[in-house]
Write a protein that holds these residues in place. Structure first.
Motif, PDB file in Angstrom:
ATOM      1  N   HIS A 200      -5.815  -3.248  18.083  1.00 45.90           N
ATOM      2  CA  HIS A 200      -6.870  -2.729  17.203  1.00 45.90           C
ATOM      3  C   HIS A 200      -7.917  -3.764  16.795  1.00 45.90           C
ATOM      4  O   HIS A 200      -9.029  -3.390  16.411  1.00 45.90           O
ATOM      5  CB  HIS A 200      -6.236  -2.139  15.935  1.00 45.90           C
ATOM      6  CG  HIS A 200      -5.316  -0.991  16.203  1.00 45.90           C
ATOM      7  ND1 HIS A 200      -5.760   0.262  16.567  1.00 45.90           N
ATOM      8  CD2 HIS A 200      -3.953  -0.915  16.179  1.00 45.90           C
ATOM      9  CE1 HIS A 200      -4.724   1.076  16.735  1.00 45.90           C
ATOM     10  NE2 HIS A 200      -3.613   0.383  16.507  1.00 45.90           N
TER      11      HIS A 200
ATOM     12  N   ASN B 166      -2.432  -3.741  -2.148  1.00 45.90           N
ATOM     13  CA  ASN B 166      -2.615  -2.872  -0.985  1.00 45.90           C
ATOM     14  C   ASN B 166      -3.954  -2.152  -1.016  1.00 45.90           C
ATOM     15  O   ASN B 166      -4.602  -1.970   0.015  1.00 45.90           O
ATOM     16  CB  ASN B 166      -1.475  -1.850  -0.914  1.00 45.90           C
ATOM     17  CG  ASN B 166      -0.145  -2.497  -0.590  1.00 45.90           C
ATOM     18  OD1 ASN B 166      -0.098  -3.550   0.037  1.00 45.90           O
ATOM     19  ND2 ASN B 166       0.947  -1.894  -1.045  1.00 45.90           N
TER      20      ASN B 166
ATOM     21  N   ASN C 298     -13.270  -1.963   1.808  1.00 44.11           N
ATOM     22  CA  ASN C 298     -14.393  -2.550   2.543  1.00 44.11           C
ATOM     23  C   ASN C 298     -15.557  -2.893   1.628  1.00 44.11           C
ATOM     24  O   ASN C 298     -16.420  -3.699   1.983  1.00 44.11           O
ATOM     25  CB  ASN C 298     -14.867  -1.576   3.619  1.00 44.11           C
ATOM     26  CG  ASN C 298     -13.796  -1.329   4.670  1.00 44.11           C
ATOM     27  OD1 ASN C 298     -12.855  -2.108   4.793  1.00 44.11           O
ATOM     28  ND2 ASN C 298     -13.920  -0.251   5.416  1.00 44.11           N
TER      29      ASN C 298
ATOM     30  N   ILE D  15     -10.159  -2.244   8.989  1.00 43.66           N
ATOM     31  CA  ILE D  15     -10.508  -3.394   8.148  1.00 43.66           C
ATOM     32  C   ILE D  15     -11.640  -4.156   8.834  1.00 43.66           C
ATOM     33  O   ILE D  15     -11.535  -4.497  10.009  1.00 43.66           O
ATOM     34  CB  ILE D  15      -9.301  -4.322   7.951  1.00 43.66           C
ATOM     35  CG1 ILE D  15      -8.161  -3.579   7.255  1.00 43.66           C
ATOM     36  CG2 ILE D  15      -9.687  -5.562   7.144  1.00 43.66           C
ATOM     37  CD1 ILE D  15      -6.893  -4.399   7.106  1.00 43.66           C
TER      38      ILE D  15
ATOM     39  N   LEU E 255       1.252  -5.281   9.488  1.00 44.97           N
ATOM     40  CA  LEU E 255      -0.086  -4.700   9.461  1.00 44.97           C
ATOM     41  C   LEU E 255      -0.101  -3.394  10.245  1.00 44.97           C
ATOM     42  O   LEU E 255       0.275  -3.354  11.412  1.00 44.97           O
ATOM     43  CB  LEU E 255      -1.097  -5.685  10.064  1.00 44.97           C
ATOM     44  CG  LEU E 255      -2.546  -5.207  10.109  1.00 44.97           C
ATOM     45  CD1 LEU E 255      -3.081  -5.006   8.693  1.00 44.97           C
ATOM     46  CD2 LEU E 255      -3.413  -6.204  10.864  1.00 44.97           C
ATOM     47  N   ASN E 256      -0.556  -2.333   9.582  1.00 43.77           N
ATOM     48  CA  ASN E 256      -0.651  -1.040  10.262  1.00 43.77           C
ATOM     49  C   ASN E 256      -1.912  -0.286   9.833  1.00 43.77           C
ATOM     50  O   ASN E 256      -1.952   0.936   9.836  1.00 43.77           O
ATOM     51  CB  ASN E 256       0.590  -0.190   9.958  1.00 43.77           C
ATOM     52  CG  ASN E 256       0.800   0.004   8.471  1.00 43.77           C
ATOM     53  OD1 ASN E 256      -0.025  -0.412   7.659  1.00 43.77           O
ATOM     54  ND2 ASN E 256       1.896   0.645   8.106  1.00 43.77           N
ATOM     55  N   ILE E 257      -2.924  -1.054   9.436  1.00 47.57           N
ATOM     56  CA  ILE E 257      -4.155  -0.465   8.903  1.00 47.57           C
ATOM     57  C   ILE E 257      -5.292  -0.670   9.899  1.00 47.57           C
ATOM     58  O   ILE E 257      -5.595  -1.796  10.296  1.00 47.57           O
ATOM     59  CB  ILE E 257      -4.528  -1.121   7.561  1.00 47.57           C
ATOM     60  CG1 ILE E 257      -3.361  -0.994   6.578  1.00 47.57           C
ATOM     61  CG2 ILE E 257      -5.780  -0.479   6.992  1.00 47.57           C
ATOM     62  CD1 ILE E 257      -3.457  -1.939   5.409  1.00 47.57           C
TER      63      ILE E 257
ATOM     64  N   VAL F 273      -7.551  -2.827   1.771  1.00 55.03           N
ATOM     65  CA  VAL F 273      -8.312  -1.892   2.611  1.00 55.03           C
ATOM     66  C   VAL F 273      -9.678  -1.552   2.027  1.00 55.03           C
ATOM     67  O   VAL F 273     -10.346  -0.634   2.490  1.00 55.03           O
ATOM     68  CB  VAL F 273      -7.514  -0.589   2.825  1.00 55.03           C
ATOM     69  CG1 VAL F 273      -6.223  -0.885   3.569  1.00 55.03           C
ATOM     70  CG2 VAL F 273      -7.211   0.106   1.499  1.00 55.03           C
TER      71      VAL F 273
END
Length: 703
Positions: A489, A430, A436, A462, A457-459, A434
């Protein structure tokens, strides 16, 4: 003159002058010795003296005939004491024992008592007599370092001199050291004899102020002793806990004893000396950069034990003398890092200099050091180290990201994944998801080999290139929730997501989730028609087929269910390019078109065969067929027109193309439309009512 006998001095020329001598005492009274000169034996006396039968020692000679008699010299010394007129220390005494017998104890406290012969005699006793004690206390009370130093240089009764003086004046050596009252040579030799001849208690008293031990520790050539009594010296050095700061010119056997008893300070010079003398080490570079490795190459040596017993001080030394880098072997470095005696700041300084990689980070017990290990690139590039560090920090911090990104070696966590708690591994997944800052190829390696799926997916945030990896590697699963999240998103990645998971997409999509723009994109892909057809079922919206390259099956469906009226023109002009099924559909669509004639009129290059089909169609009324025919006039040539006229049953109009023919046409709406079309096409000039035949039109040909 002093070296000659009296008879050697007297000559014929000076004899009278010599015997005329006059003496003056301290109060100025002169003596001419007239009583002697007037004696009848004076001439005999002169004879005896001139011929050497008697001299100035005559009085001493006479004492041999009397047991208790003192020589003139000894009497002179005694007289010097009573007269308080001290003789030099070296004044020669004939019989110190007899002198001592004639002295009072109080006389031994006078400065005139100071005489080497007398002192030597006093020292010969096996214990300290009262006389000697008073003598020694006189030296102590007057701090007579001059006498002490000069007598010591005579090397007389050295053992008792040192032993008794240390007993009565234990501060002497410390004072001499602090105030430089003796020469360096005297101090050094006296201290050595102190170890030889004084007992432990006396030595401790002498060094109460630590002056002696401090002096010895700082004396670099102290061990340069000829024929040393090693046992006594080492015993004394250990008693005072001597720690030599530097050692130069030491006798090897004594150096060995100092080495084995660890009687030296842990500093770089001493470490270097011991390594070169007692280890097979010659390279200065290794001593600077691999010092502890060298020390531990003989793990049971005196040096290794000494260093390990004083490891904190030792570490400070190697840190200060490493010349900017330490190349200890890994096992040795781990001993430093895991030694609880060594302070944290020392370990941190050590790591800043260390050049050796640690194979497994868990071998370093103090996890506070892990950060610095990574920061200084001291951890081997392995999946285990990455997972372990992450477990400690519970995040992908800058150090861990730097470690992951630094190496081109491919990461594969499948091999070790099962060795760790699933919760830890999942957290790592996890966190990586995220991150980068991870290089994309490392991002891919981590997530694919961890073999987890992302079903919800709830991020947000990215980067698109990393989201592409999630899609390409089947990490992001096709679920409605994920699809909806991407639409909101990450709209640019939706189609890639669908394309990668097309079958799943088709199976889960519902009317509420359907989007026409996604369908249009899928229709353009080289995928199975049944997929496209299933998606087409979700909409009745019109869809253009113009220049789309859709398959026949898809086009048939679209023409049947999603026909776009704007496509008429395209279909009418391309009619002949299609297969029979499509042609049939085009014909059916044309028949159903309310403004068919308008559409044909607006279409350039309408297929002649399509027109022919429409003109002959049983589905169209005649008036519509005529309108279609008329609408196509601008694009017809004469021969084609003749053919259509024939099909429509207007053979009479064909005669208009015959120059000698003068056809007349009944006046009605249909004929009027046709003649107007001929006129507009410029095939006739005009037409008008025929005055010769009522109810008919007369055609005016072009001239």
């Amino acid at each position: 003159m002093k070296s000659k006998q009296l008879n050697e001095i007297i000559s014929r020329e000076n004899i009278d002058d010599i015997f005329k001598v006059i003496s003056t005492n301290e109060i100025g009274v002169e003596s001419t010795f007239d009583d002697i000169k007037g004696s009848e034996y004076f001439a005999l006396l002169k004879y005896l003296i001139r011929n050497g039968f008697i001299d100035e020692t005559y009085a001493d000679y006479m004492t041999y005939f009397y047991e208790t008699s003192l020589s003139r010299v000894d009497k002179t010394f005694l007289r010097s004491i009573t007269d308080r007129r001290a003789k030099e220390y070296t004044f020669k005494l004939d019989n110190p024992s007899r002198i001592i017998d004639r002295l009072r104890l109080v006389d031994f406290a006078q400065e005139e008592i100071l005489n080497f012969d007398l002192f030597q005699h006093l020292l010969k006793s096996n214990n300290i007599s009262n006389s000697l004690q008073i003598f020694l206390n006189h030296l102590k009370n007057t701090k007579d370092f001059k006498f002490v130093g000069q007598f010591f240089d005579t090397k007389r009764e050295v053992s008792n001199f040192v032993k008794y003086l240390n007993t009565e004046w234990p501060e002497m050596l410390s004072n001499a050291i602090k105030e430089s009252n003796l020469t360096d040579k005297q101090i050094r030799l006296y201290s050595i004899y102190t170890f030889y001849y004084s007992d432990e208690n006396n030595i401790r008293i002498i060094d109460e102020e630590k002056a002696l031990s401090d002096y010895i520790s700082k004396c670099a050539d102290y061990l340069d002793i000829e024929s040393p009594d090693i046992q006594k010296l080492i015993h004394g050095l250990r008693l005072l806990k001597i720690s030599f700061v530097r050692i130069d010119n030491a006798k090897l056997e004594l150096l060995e004893a100092v080495y084995s008893n660890c009687l030296y300070e842990i500093n770089f010079d001493n470490l270097k000396l011991m390594l070169k003398k007692f280890y097979p080490v010659n390279e200065d570079e290794e001593i600077h950069h691999k010092n502890y490795t060298l020390v531990l190459s003989q793990p049971d040596s005196h040096l290794a034990n000494y260093v390990n017993g004083n490891i904190d001080k030792y570490v400070d030394v190697i840190l200060s003398n490493s010349n900017g880098k330490i190349n200890d072997e890994e096992s040795v470095a781990l001993r430093i890092l895991n030694n609880e005696t060594i302070k944290l700041d020392q370990k941190e300084s050590y790591l800043k200099l260390l050049q050796t990689s640690i194979t497994s980070i868990v071998d370093v017990g103090d996890k506070d050091l892990w950060i610095l290990l990574l920061k200084n690139n001291l951890v081997k590039y392995t999946e285990e180290n990455i997972i372990e560090y992450f477990g400690y920090r519970e995040s992908l911090d800058d150090n861990l990201i730097s470690l992951i990104n630094k190496d081109m070696s491919k990461l594969d966590f499948r091999r070790i994944k099962n060795n760790y708690d699933e919760e830890k591994v999942e957290k790592f997944f996890n966190a990586s998801l995220v991150s980068n800052e991870l290089f994309n190829y490392k991002y891919r390696e981590i997530l694919t080999t961890l073999d987890y799926k992302l079903n919800n997916l709830n991020i947000v945030g990215i980067p698109e290139e990393k989201l592409c990896i999630l899609i390409q590697e089947d990490i992001l699963e096709m679920h409605v929730e994920n699809l909806l999240f991407l639409r909101k998103h990450y709209p640019n990645q939706v189609l890639d997501f669908i394309e990668k998971n097309l079958k799943e997409y088709v199976n889960l999509i519902a009317y509420d989730d359907f989007k026409i723009d996604e369908l249009l994109e899928v229709l353009s892909w080289n995928v199975e028609d049944n997929i496209k057809l299933r998606l087409l079922e979700f909409t009745s919206d019109s869809i253009s087929i113009v220049e789309k390259g859709y398959s026949t099956q898809v086009i048939k469906y679209i023409l049947s269910n999603n026909f776009d009226s704007n496509d008429y023109y395209y279909l009418f002009s391309t009619y002949e390019e299609w297969d029979d099924e499509i042609k049939q559909l085009i014909e059916e669509l044309a028949v159903k078109l309310e403004e068919l004639s308008v559409a044909i009129a607006d279409t350039k290059n309408v297929s002649k065969k399509l027109l022919e089909k429409l003109i002959t169609s049983k589905e169209l009324e005649d008036n519509i067929k005529i309108d279609i025919f008329i609408s196509s006039f601008p694009n017809l040539d004469k021969e084609t027109c003749k053919g259509y006229l024939d099909l429509l049953g207007f053979k009479k109009f064909i005669k208009l193309f015959e120059e000698r023919s003068r056809p007349q046409f009944e006046k009605n709406e249909v004929n009027s439309k046709l003649l107007d079309a001929f006129k507009q096409r410029n095939w006739i000039s005009d037409y008008q009512d025929n005055i010769n035949k009522a109810g008919y039109y007369k055609v005016i040909r072009k001239t």
